[in-house]
Design a protein around this motif. Structure first.
Motif, PDB file in Angstrom:
ATOM      1  N   TYR A 280      10.286   7.754   3.962  1.00 38.79           N
ATOM      2  CA  TYR A 280      10.459   8.331   2.628  1.00 38.79           C
ATOM      3  C   TYR A 280      10.260   7.274   1.541  1.00 38.79           C
ATOM      4  O   TYR A 280      10.967   6.261   1.499  1.00 38.79           O
ATOM      5  CB  TYR A 280      11.835   8.988   2.501  1.00 38.79           C
ATOM      6  N   VAL A 281       9.307   7.534   0.658  1.00 35.91           N
ATOM      7  CA  VAL A 281       8.950   6.571  -0.390  1.00 35.91           C
ATOM      8  C   VAL A 281       9.922   6.674  -1.557  1.00 35.91           C
ATOM      9  O   VAL A 281      10.189   7.768  -2.072  1.00 35.91           O
ATOM     10  CB  VAL A 281       7.505   6.798  -0.868  1.00 35.91           C
TER      11      VAL A 281
ATOM     12  N   SER B 134       0.813  -1.222   0.000  1.00 37.78           N
ATOM     13  CA  SER B 134       0.000   0.000   0.000  1.00 37.78           C
ATOM     14  C   SER B 134       0.842   1.265   0.000  1.00 37.78           C
ATOM     15  O   SER B 134       0.526   2.235  -0.695  1.00 37.78           O
ATOM     16  CB  SER B 134      -0.935   0.010   1.223  1.00 37.78           C
ATOM     17  N   VAL B 135       1.950   1.271   0.747  1.00 39.82           N
ATOM     18  CA  VAL B 135       2.801   2.468   0.855  1.00 39.82           C
ATOM     19  C   VAL B 135       3.861   2.512  -0.230  1.00 39.82           C
ATOM     20  O   VAL B 135       4.189   3.577  -0.758  1.00 39.82           O
ATOM     21  CB  VAL B 135       3.463   2.521   2.254  1.00 39.82           C
ATOM     22  N   GLY B 136       4.414   1.359  -0.589  1.00 45.28           N
ATOM     23  CA  GLY B 136       5.478   1.294  -1.582  1.00 45.28           C
ATOM     24  C   GLY B 136       6.794   0.884  -0.961  1.00 45.28           C
ATOM     25  O   GLY B 136       6.857   0.372   0.160  1.00 45.28           O
ATOM     26  N   LEU B 137       7.863   1.116  -1.703  1.00 47.82           N
ATOM     27  CA  LEU B 137       9.219   0.855  -1.244  1.00 47.82           C
ATOM     28  C   LEU B 137       9.706   2.107  -0.536  1.00 47.82           C
ATOM     29  O   LEU B 137       9.608   3.204  -1.082  1.00 47.82           O
ATOM     30  CB  LEU B 137      10.126   0.531  -2.430  1.00 47.82           C
ATOM     31  N   SER B 138      10.248   1.970   0.665  1.00 46.25           N
ATOM     32  CA  SER B 138      10.582   3.161   1.435  1.00 46.25           C
ATOM     33  C   SER B 138      11.898   2.997   2.175  1.00 46.25           C
ATOM     34  O   SER B 138      12.402   1.887   2.359  1.00 46.25           O
ATOM     35  CB  SER B 138       9.455   3.504   2.413  1.00 46.25           C
ATOM     36  N   THR B 139      12.432   4.142   2.607  1.00 42.15           N
ATOM     37  CA  THR B 139      13.680   4.164   3.354  1.00 42.15           C
ATOM     38  C   THR B 139      13.648   5.332   4.332  1.00 42.15           C
ATOM     39  O   THR B 139      12.692   6.114   4.339  1.00 42.15           O
ATOM     40  CB  THR B 139      14.888   4.236   2.398  1.00 42.15           C
ATOM     41  N   GLY B 140      14.698   5.465   5.146  1.00 41.72           N
ATOM     42  CA  GLY B 140      14.653   6.424   6.235  1.00 41.72           C
ATOM     43  C   GLY B 140      15.222   7.787   5.949  1.00 41.72           C
ATOM     44  O   GLY B 140      15.238   8.644   6.840  1.00 41.72           O
TER      45      GLY B 140
ATOM     46  N   ALA C 132       9.016  -1.895  -9.538  1.00 38.37           N
ATOM     47  CA  ALA C 132      10.103  -2.875  -9.505  1.00 38.37           C
ATOM     48  C   ALA C 132       9.724  -4.093 -10.342  1.00 38.37           C
ATOM     49  O   ALA C 132       8.548  -4.318 -10.659  1.00 38.37           O
ATOM     50  CB  ALA C 132      10.400  -3.297  -8.071  1.00 38.37           C
ATOM     51  N   THR C 133      10.727  -4.889 -10.703  1.00 33.42           N
ATOM     52  CA  THR C 133      10.481  -6.117 -11.450  1.00 33.42           C
ATOM     53  C   THR C 133       9.961  -7.210 -10.531  1.00 33.42           C
ATOM     54  O   THR C 133       9.026  -7.944 -10.875  1.00 33.42           O
ATOM     55  CB  THR C 133      11.782  -6.589 -12.129  1.00 33.42           C
TER      56      THR C 133
ATOM     57  N   THR D  90      14.675  -4.096 -11.870  1.00 26.89           N
ATOM     58  CA  THR D  90      14.943  -3.796 -10.466  1.00 26.89           C
ATOM     59  C   THR D  90      14.434  -4.933  -9.605  1.00 26.89           C
ATOM     60  O   THR D  90      13.238  -5.259  -9.635  1.00 26.89           O
ATOM     61  CB  THR D  90      14.265  -2.486 -10.024  1.00 26.89           C
ATOM     62  N   TRP D  91      15.349  -5.521  -8.831  1.00 20.71           N
ATOM     63  CA  TRP D  91      15.000  -6.608  -7.923  1.00 20.71           C
ATOM     64  C   TRP D  91      15.236  -6.144  -6.497  1.00 20.71           C
ATOM     65  O   TRP D  91      16.316  -5.663  -6.157  1.00 20.71           O
ATOM     66  CB  TRP D  91      15.846  -7.850  -8.218  1.00 20.71           C
ATOM     67  N   VAL D  92      14.218  -6.294  -5.665  1.00 18.80           N
ATOM     68  CA  VAL D  92      14.288  -5.828  -4.284  1.00 18.80           C
ATOM     69  C   VAL D  92      14.638  -7.012  -3.384  1.00 18.80           C
ATOM     70  O   VAL D  92      13.960  -8.045  -3.416  1.00 18.80           O
ATOM     71  CB  VAL D  92      12.956  -5.204  -3.834  1.00 18.80           C
ATOM     72  N   LEU D  93      15.692  -6.853  -2.600  1.00 19.59           N
ATOM     73  CA  LEU D  93      16.102  -7.901  -1.664  1.00 19.59           C
ATOM     74  C   LEU D  93      15.245  -7.750  -0.411  1.00 19.59           C
ATOM     75  O   LEU D  93      15.428  -6.828   0.377  1.00 19.59           O
ATOM     76  CB  LEU D  93      17.589  -7.772  -1.336  1.00 19.59           C
TER      77      LEU D  93
END
Length: 251
Positions: free
Chosen positions: A216-217, A177-183, A224-225, A201-204
């Motif tokens: 932060y989104v 719902s929010v997406g990929l995020s970081t601080g 991403a793939t 793009t592959w997310v680990l």
């Protein structure tokens, strides 16, 4: 109900359901949404959850420093790293993000691999010192100590001059719902730049990051793939991502 009791109930509900919807919770408890939101603000300030539109998600454990994160879910990160390393083919140009999961990926790349790795992380560069046929291009910029990476305009500009075959991303929060995020905002922009200049793009996605959120989104998940997850990850935990069209690889 006392304030502390409400807060504990919210945290219990969050652990049980994986998210809090303020409107539903206020109705079930017979309390105002303002009261619930006030409690959510207090719990977020204490680092116990991440507020999102309409409620809250679990806070990512990536708020800890790099050394502390290195010891989290180490066996899961290593399994994910092995699966990711098998995707890299001879002669490819590969972005490798910073972070502890990506550090494991760098360490697990085949010793005889001939490829070019572009990274903004000195940790990744050092992990590849003993790979004689891997050319490492180290992107510079302002040094963000928490993640041990370079960020800022200089990093984004340098990344924009590369067209990579693959980008292996580390994200502290992965939520359908929010997406990929970081601080950190600048770190999010650097990750987004690498996404924009990679064919895939592959997310680990180690277990503690799934269905968690950071402030932060980076991007919507469907940009991403796919996700590389641990083999034992429940189907329920990945179903929403698969529904968005992401490929789910189980390590």
């Amino acid at each position: 109900m006392l304030t502390q009791q409400r807060k504990q109930l919210i945290l219990d509900k969050l652990r049980q359901d994986g998210r809090i919807v303020a409107a539903s919770l206020s109705e079930s408890l017979g309390l105002s949404e303002d009261t619930i939101r006030r409690d959510l603000r207090a719990l977020a300030a204490a680092g116990l959850l991440q507020r999102v539109h309409g409620g809250a998600l679990p806070a990512s454990p990536a708020a800890a420093n790099f050394a502390a994160r290195s010891g989290l879910e180490i066996s899961g990160k290593q399994a994910i790293a092995r699966a990711a390393s098998a995707m890299v083919q001879e002669g490819q140009v590969v972005f490798i993000d910073g972070g502890t999961s990506c550090q494991q990926l760098a360490l697990h790349l085949p010793h005889a691999l001939r490829a070019t790795v572009v990274t903004h992380s000195p940790t990744i560069a050092l992990a590849l010192v003993d790979h004689p046929l891997v050319e490492v291009l180290l992107v510079g910029g302002r040094f963000y100590k928490h993640s041990v990476v370079a960020v800022g305009a200089a990093a984004v500009e340098a990344i924009g001059r590369v067209h990579a075959d693959l980008f292996f991303m580390g994200a502290s929060g992965i939520s359908a719902s929010v997406g990929l995020s970081t601080g950190d905002m600048e770190e999010a922009l650097v990750k987004r730049a690498m996404m924009a200049h990679a064919a895939e793009t592959w997310v680990l996605a180690s277990a503690e990051k799934l269905n968690a959120a950071s402030p932060y989104v980076i991007a919507a998940c469907n940009e991403a793939t796919g996700l590389i997850v641990e083999n034992g990850t429940a189907e329920k935990a990945t179903a929403a991502f698969a529904a968005q069209g992401l490929v789910i690889v189980r390590a």
